[in-house]
Design a protein around this motif. Sequence first.
Motif, PDB file in Angstrom:
ATOM      1  N   THR A  60       0.845  -1.195   0.000  1.00 19.29           N
ATOM      2  CA  THR A  60       0.000   0.000   0.000  1.00 19.29           C
ATOM      3  C   THR A  60       0.869   1.228   0.000  1.00 19.29           C
ATOM      4  N   SER A  61       0.240   2.371  -0.191  1.00 16.83           N
ATOM      5  CA  SER A  61       0.974   3.618  -0.175  1.00 16.83           C
ATOM      6  C   SER A  61       1.478   3.894   1.233  1.00 16.83           C
ATOM      7  N   ASP A  79      -4.772   2.399   3.188  1.00 16.29           N
ATOM      8  CA  ASP A  79      -5.917   1.854   2.452  1.00 16.29           C
ATOM      9  C   ASP A  79      -5.767   2.025   0.952  1.00 16.29           C
ATOM     10  N   ASP A  80      -4.717   2.683   0.552  1.00 23.38           N
ATOM     11  CA  ASP A  80      -4.499   2.938  -0.877  1.00 23.38           C
ATOM     12  C   ASP A  80      -3.491   1.920  -1.414  1.00 23.38           C
ATOM     13  N   ALA A  81      -3.968   0.935  -2.189  1.00 22.67           N
ATOM     14  CA  ALA A  81      -3.087  -0.109  -2.728  1.00 22.67           C
ATOM     15  C   ALA A  81      -2.233   0.460  -3.849  1.00 22.67           C
ATOM     16  N   ARG A  82      -0.970   0.044  -3.882  1.00 30.40           N
ATOM     17  CA  ARG A  82      -0.071   0.516  -4.942  1.00 30.40           C
ATOM     18  C   ARG A  82      -0.155  -0.362  -6.183  1.00 30.40           C
TER      19      ARG A  82
END
Length: 523
Positions: free
Chosen positions: A62-63, A68-71
């Motif tokens: 993730t970031s 919660d922000d998947a890379r």
Amino acid sequence: MDVASHQIHIKATATNAANQTGSEVTAQAGQNAQFGLLFTDASDGGLGDVTIIGTLPVADDTSITNPDDARGTTAAVTMSGPIILPASWASLATVTYALKSDPTAYVDASAVTDFSQVVGFKITTNGDDYLPASDASQLVVPVKIAKNALLDQAAYISYQVSANGLTATEGTKGGLLIDLGPDGQPGSGIWVRTKTVTRTIDYRDAETNAVIAPSVTQTATVKQNITKNPTTGELVYGDWTLTNGGWTAVKSPNLAADGYDTASGNADAVTIGDDTTNTTVTVTYAHQIKTTTEAKTVTRTINYLDKDTNAVLADAKTQQVVFTRTNTEDMVNHAKTNGAWTPASGQFDVQTSPDLSAKGYQAPDQASVAALTVTPAGQNSVVNVYYEKQTVTPTDPTGPTEPTTPVTPTTPVEPVTPTTPVEPTTPDKPDDDTTTDKQENKVPASKPTQTKTGTTQTSEVDANGTVKSEADQLTLSKSNETATTAKKLPQTDEQSSPAGFIGVMLATMLGLVGLGRKKRDEE
């Protein structure tokens, strides 16, 4: 970022092995690649109070700022070396690393022994320094794509950046997209990739590292077939197959003629694989060292000589000490080194001079020649021992012997002149009855006589020429009478006249001989 008059643009990038750079570039499994962060200063200021945080791509990551922000990462990559800062940042920023063993702590680069264990990093400015943000100011994160990365997988990186008092923000992502490279797809479900690798073999002097023989360069081109499972989409990698050239075994040249020893080794044949890269093999040669043994003899000769004539009186004595050493010569540069002499020193023993009194000489001027210590630097020497002849004391002469009184020689007797013999007559044969009367009336033959100064002396000379005395003559007369009697003719009173004549002649001659000899003796 835009704070007051400072406007800074940042951009995450990716670069593949073909040196293609962009937000996303294609790459192959097992290859080396790079992630980067590009800064562009849109204002007249620099970057101060900078903090940059990055994390390495892992599957389902993730970031940094928002969990919660998947890379979108599906292929794993690892760092292959330390982060490379822009040249203008070298003394203005510090890089620390977070490891798998403790991802929450950051350590200096000196504490990192294996960069594949790095999971994150942080870059900060030193104090109040400002980082230049000119065009193309880019830091580099070197990485390697996992060998088991699959077709169409991807690896993304992103950075959290704060500078100039701005709130930390996470910019764009940079990604590596896994494909099969430029070789393409030769058939349904089959892909082919190729690579070319080079091996250079250098031959160098072990002492100077100078190249001493032409290098050998070997190039190998290999290909690999990759198939994709149609159900699972999994890629299956085949073996690398040599299509051109190859790294075959190479025997190192013999450089003995140039003064070198045997090579350190040969270049073995190598099978090209996934991990094979361009490489250089160095073969070294030591210098041949030639050794020689040097000997030196130091001699002392002792001579035994007559002091006056320098004549040799006895065999000379010779004493010697032999020194040896091992010398070396470098057969490449011909530098020579002499070893140490063995022994370091030696000794000539005491030599006692011989006693030559039996030859008539006094004690020598040196009763013995002293011991002497010699070194390899010593020279040959000669010692002369001299002898003088013994002095002979003369004895007093004895007095002369008194001569004895000489014997007065007797006066020699002059020989008499013999009378002329009378020719005897032939006698008549006597009668037997008259023999006795004639023998009784026999008269002896008369002897020659000589008279000197009233003295009559009769002498006779014997067979050796010696004059006989009267006594001797008397004896001779009696003997002659006996002989005359014996030689009378048988049956007569007369003597044998021839015998008498011969006797007289013989006596005369012997007398003359004797007289001559006696005169010579007296003279």
